[in-house]
Design an enzyme around this catalytic site. Sequence first.
Site, PDB file in Angstrom:
ATOM      1  N   LYS A  13      -3.098   7.446 -11.456  1.00  0.00           N
ATOM      2  CA  LYS A  13      -4.020   6.299 -11.407  1.00  0.00           C
ATOM      3  C   LYS A  13      -5.241   6.614 -10.545  1.00  0.00           C
ATOM      4  CE  LYS A  13      -0.920   3.610  -9.487  1.00  0.00           C
ATOM      5  NZ  LYS A  13       0.158   4.609  -9.297  1.00  0.00           N
ATOM      6  N   ARG A  88       1.015  -5.327  -7.092  1.00  0.00           N
ATOM      7  CA  ARG A  88       2.281  -4.604  -7.159  1.00  0.00           C
ATOM      8  C   ARG A  88       3.472  -5.546  -7.167  1.00  0.00           C
ATOM      9  NH1 ARG A  88       0.302   0.427  -4.691  1.00  0.00           N
ATOM     10  NH2 ARG A  88       1.978   1.943  -4.673  1.00  0.00           N
ATOM     11  N   ARG A 122       1.595  17.471  -4.954  1.00  0.00           N
ATOM     12  CA  ARG A 122       0.296  16.882  -4.591  1.00  0.00           C
ATOM     13  C   ARG A 122      -0.171  17.361  -3.228  1.00  0.00           C
ATOM     14  NH1 ARG A 122      -0.820  10.562  -5.049  1.00  0.00           N
ATOM     15  NH2 ARG A 122       1.066  10.397  -3.779  1.00  0.00           N
ATOM     16  N   ARG A 155       1.315  14.127   1.841  1.00  0.00           N
ATOM     17  CA  ARG A 155       1.583  12.766   2.318  1.00  0.00           C
ATOM     18  C   ARG A 155       3.047  12.620   2.695  1.00  0.00           C
ATOM     19  NH1 ARG A 155      -1.325   8.841  -2.071  1.00  0.00           N
ATOM     20  NH2 ARG A 155       0.628   7.694  -1.778  1.00  0.00           N
ATOM     21  N   ARG A 166      10.084   4.880  -3.482  1.00  0.00           N
ATOM     22  CA  ARG A 166       8.919   4.316  -4.184  1.00  0.00           C
ATOM     23  C   ARG A 166       9.238   4.014  -5.646  1.00  0.00           C
ATOM     24  NH1 ARG A 166       4.877   8.860  -2.960  1.00  0.00           N
ATOM     25  NH2 ARG A 166       3.272   7.654  -4.034  1.00  0.00           N
TER      26      ARG A 166
END
Length: 209
Positions: A13, A88, A122, A155, A166
Amino acid sequence: MKLVFLGPPGAGKGTLAKGIADQLGIPHISTGDIIRGAIASGSDLGKKVKDIVDSGALVPDGLTIALVDKRLKEADAKKGFILDGFPRTVAQADALASMTQLEKVISFEIAEQEIVRRLSGRRFHIASGRSYHVEFNPPKVEGKDDVTGEDLIIRKDDQKEAIEKRLEVYKAQTAPLIEYYTKAGLLVSLDASPAPETVKAQALEIIHS
Ligand code: AP5
């Protein structure tokens, strides 16, 4: 255009929203980026939410709703925006409906296995929110942001346990928004599994249709 990018963590996203928002001349509003900025600055809000974010849980609705309400009142958001990572929860979606009239909600669809691959590889530039991937989208110089040359980080919420949390939170609290926005006649699905250029072209087609 007043758009929401909805989808599981790691669906792409943020990567897509940055490029498309620039192209459309509207702001990319990522609650994740705003919250990480607050944590990095050491503000009271940042101190309050750091552990929650690192664990992969959601920040309380009241805080994120207030952040978005304030941000949407800024001049640059009057002509449109891409909201990424908000809403969310159903409570956030209800609050957003009272702030503005959305035009489209694009739902990013991707298999869980691919999400884990994307998040585990990532590398992140915290100041700008730019994401790289060691395999799919490597920076020009290993470990450095292409624009500023600053260090990239992994992260904390991209560690295995936080990714699992998550995904669990997404299924329980955010996935119900797919039905919510389908009923509202706003939802369009996007296959987020192809390469970034392909996903971008398909997203632009949806936006302009
Ligand atoms: P947030 O930052 O919003 O995290 P997220 O929704 O989990 O999304 P991500 O940033 O992890 O993924 P993305 O879909 O943007 O993927 P990306 O483009 O980076 O939120 C973080 C935390 O803040 C939350 O957990 C929560 O605690 C808090 N928070 C934020 N908003 C909140 C709210 N509204 N309410 C409550 N709490 C909130 O891509 C991922 C990787 O894949 C990258 O490495 C990228 O290079 C790569 N990639 C992207 N596209 C492709 C592609 N097409 N092919 C191959 N690789 C790709």
